[in-house]
Scaffold this active site. Sequence first.
Site, mmCIF file in Angstrom:
data_model
loop_
_atom_site.group_PDB
_atom_site.id
_atom_site.type_symbol
_atom_site.label_atom_id
_atom_site.label_comp_id
_atom_site.label_asym_id
_atom_site.label_seq_id
_atom_site.Cartn_x
_atom_site.Cartn_y
_atom_site.Cartn_z
ATOM 1 N N GLY A 247 0.744 -1.251 0.000
ATOM 2 C CA GLY A 247 0.000 0.000 0.000
ATOM 3 C C GLY A 247 0.772 1.299 0.000
ATOM 4 N N PRO A 290 4.532 -5.430 -0.964
ATOM 5 C CG PRO A 290 6.764 -4.787 -0.830
ATOM 6 C CD PRO A 290 5.774 -5.778 -0.281
ATOM 7 N NE ARG A 292 0.146 2.243 -6.144
ATOM 8 C CZ ARG A 292 -0.847 2.265 -7.007
ATOM 9 N NH1 ARG A 292 -0.743 2.949 -8.121
ATOM 10 N NH2 ARG A 292 -1.983 1.626 -6.742
ATOM 11 C CB CYS A 360 -11.549 5.633 -31.825
ATOM 12 S SG CYS A 360 -12.821 6.535 -32.741
ATOM 13 C CD GLU A 361 -13.769 5.124 -26.198
ATOM 14 O OE1 GLU A 361 -14.451 6.004 -25.631
ATOM 15 O OE2 GLU A 361 -14.233 4.045 -26.601
ATOM 16 C CE1 TYR A 389 -1.466 -3.256 -9.613
ATOM 17 C CE2 TYR A 389 -0.341 -1.316 -8.777
ATOM 18 C CZ TYR A 389 -0.849 -2.579 -8.571
ATOM 19 O OH TYR A 389 -0.740 -3.164 -7.337
#
Length: 436
Positions: A247, A290, A292, A360-361, A389
């Site tokens: 975290g 851990p 990230r 295409c967004e 991620y």
Amino acid sequence: MAVLHGTMKVKDNGHLLIGGVDVVEVARESEFPVYVLDEELLRKNMREYRKTFEKYYPNSMVHYASKALMTLAMCKIVESEGLGIDVVSGGELYTAIKAGFPMDKVVMHGNNKSVNEIKMGIENGVKIVIDNFYEIELVDKITKELNKSVDVLLRIKPGIHADTHHYVSTGHEDSKFGFIIKEDTAKKAIKQVVEKELINFKGIHMHIGSQIFNVTGYEKSIEIMADFIKELKEENIIVKEFDLGGGLGVIYTQEDDPMSITDFVKLLIEYVKREFEKRELELPKLMVEPGRSIVGEAGTTVYQVGSITEVPGIRKYIAINGGMGDNIRPALYGSKYDAVIANRMNGKEEELVTVAGKCCETGDIILKDIKLNEPKSGDVLAVFTTGAYNYTMASNYNRLPIPGVMLVNNGQKEWIVKPQSYEDILRNDIIPERLK
């Protein structure tokens, strides 16, 4: 200027170096983006976790949360640094198996593990974190079929709302993960497990969320868990292992101010020792997971700038050769990043622009209202802290290839994941005979 991470340096010609490699050259050698991974920073973070625990709480284990970034090469790096691995799917476990990772250092999570995933875990001797009552019976059934025992932890929700985005806050009661303590739910689950012939109850697991800067949630959660562990002891159920999850936050933008890994670990240890000693409980084996905070800042994505569109009086858009296919986090979480024009690092970051992807967004925006050094078509944009991620959540939306992952260290660059080709995208496509 954005905060430089790890081995980042600026060459005399204004180009950004990572691990001694010119990322401008890396970006311009590829039609699509490239994930660049700083091996030295990656290893430094792993060692800081391991060595801090070894110094202040030797009866411990650090498991790298592989969902952040999982490849065969990552398994080899993790193993060489003496860490274990936390997996959350059959695919992650299979990767660890194929890499020859020691299975006694693997912990398996998941709120809806399949029969085959549990079988794979038990057959290979990994520790399983049980998430719900359905899974207790499933694990019991499979151990009997295989005639093989398994060590388990149970995931318990401390009922704490961590100070983070609600999508990555997982310790509160209204979460899909784990057992609640209220109404003796968690206690009933543990008693069921203890009674099973081939399931070895080892302890409990908690995880209150990710990208956390304020550790008050950990302090309160550990206090709650210590009370719960004492209740279990009074019923002759001993918790030998206590997993605190992961975290710790990282620096995405200059506003982010996480504590160091060392200070974070020392605080967790202080909380555990204080609360356990206060209740006259024997200190358990302590584990953390851990992800990230190990790999996030070690990753940088390099893009090439293409079209530039100015909407008079409203906004200037610069478009890149990637987007939400290689970084869904801004669209999913509203995530923010720092970035630089990597081929002109010595200039002033004074022009306010919005960086748009090529999908295409309308919502394919990677960076909204960021100041950069007068972006031009053909420039190289480096977006920082994309190690966690980004590759693992990448997709082939619009049939765009998923970028490769390049490991850089001491001037050497090596692919640890090859860039996809168009042929790779078609690999599993089938035209039924009747349509030919």
